[in-house]
Design an enzyme around this catalytic site. Structure first.
Site, PDB file in Angstrom:
ATOM      1  N   ASP A  81     -37.311   9.879  -2.858  1.00  0.00           N
ATOM      2  CA  ASP A  81     -35.976   9.270  -2.817  1.00  0.00           C
ATOM      3  C   ASP A  81     -35.225   9.859  -1.640  1.00  0.00           C
ATOM      4  OD1 ASP A  81     -34.039  11.512  -4.313  1.00  0.00           O
ATOM      5  OD2 ASP A  81     -36.063  11.433  -5.143  1.00  0.00           O
ATOM      6  N   GLU A 173     -24.906  12.914 -12.379  1.00  0.00           N
ATOM      7  CA  GLU A 173     -25.306  14.318 -12.331  1.00  0.00           C
ATOM      8  C   GLU A 173     -24.219  15.297 -12.738  1.00  0.00           C
ATOM      9  OE1 GLU A 173     -27.185  15.473  -8.655  1.00  0.00           O
ATOM     10  OE2 GLU A 173     -27.690  13.397  -8.177  1.00  0.00           O
TER      11      GLU A 173
END
Length: 278
Positions: A81, A173
């Site tokens: 990613d 996150e």
């Protein structure tokens, strides 16, 4: 009367040690007392212990020199990613990497963040990676203090997913000074809107600890992409809905000038192809 004569015991001659042996003994003593010697012994012991460990519980978790990281062996579909942090990527070089069968099949690409920020390399990465056969998925970095539905609209305005792409991803996150309840409410708004408009169930990306603390039990119907680094196994229940595991953030990949995250897909290549947008 004179005493009877007494026989004396013979005097044993002292054995003398040759000078060469004396010198050799001094040398050996100096070596044994040397810190370098003990450093060598400890290093040898450490290497031996590492060898024992490698042939024990870590047989399914080996180092791949080309990528500079350990990779779980039982998975066959690997990917990365990326975002602006990796800079300008040579996707052709990325696609050519192959270390003992481990090659990069997919890439999750950062598209947006919050309500206004578009990753400056998204358009280029989204265009160039598929040209060399790498399957792509786009992700949005979620800000819990911002309106979830508005973030979803912004994300879909930027990303035009097509057949053959991976489903959309929301990256959550941190609480960002929000409460867990508020974060979950806004995240649910994002997920609902994207699912209705794209007709795809979004993937939730998060770290293992964040998932356990704030998400577990609330979004069980959504596929998961979990970050859990430097382990031979993902520390989550096999009954959970995880599909992707980000197992390292330090991979070296040809064509990329900065460290990159490395991932595996839970199932085989056939299941992976069936999972893509159609």
């Amino acid at each position: 009367m004179a005493p009877a004569p007494r026989k004396r015991k013979p005097v044993k001659k002292k054995k003398t040690i040759p000078l060469q042996l004396k010198f050799a003994g001094i040398v050996v003593a100096l070596i044994l007392l040397s810190p370098l010697y003990y450093g060598y012994i400890l290093k040898s012991f450490s290497s031996a212990w590492q060898w024992v460990s490698d042939i024990g519980e870590d047989t399914d978790y080996r180092t791949y020199e080309s990528y500079g990281i350990k990779i779980p062996k039982k998975y066959t579909v690997h990917g990365i990613d990326v975002s602006y942090y990796q800079g300008k990527i040579n996707w052709k070089e990325v696609s050519r990497m192959n270390d003992d069968g481990v090659k990069i099949s997919f890439a999750f690409i950062k598209a947006t963040e919050g309500l206004t920020r578009v990753d400056r390399y998204f358009s280029r990465n989204w265009r160039e990676a598929p040209k060399v056969g790498i399957v792509c998925g786009a992700y949005h970095y979620f800000r819990p203090r911002k309106d979830g539905k508005a973030q979803a609209k912004f994300f879909l305005q930027v990303v035009n997913a097509e057949d053959g792409d991976l489903p959309p991803v929301v990256d959550i996150e941190e609480l960002d000074d929000s409460t867990p309840e508020k974060m979950r409410g806004e995240l649910a708004e994002f997920l609902d809107y994207v699912e209705v408009r794209s007709r795809q169930k979004p993937i939730i990306y998060t770290g293992l600890k964040f998932y356990q603390d704030y998400l577990e039990g609330y979004f069980d119907g959504y596929p998961l992409w979990i970050a859990h680094y430097y382990k031979s196994k993902l520390g989550i229940s096999v009954n959970s809905n995880w599909l992707f595991w980000q197992h390292s953030d330090k991979a070296k990949v040809n064509g990329i000038n900065h460290p990159v995250d490395f991932n595996v897909y839970r199932m085989d290549s056939t299941a992976f192809r069936q999972y893509l947008i159609r």
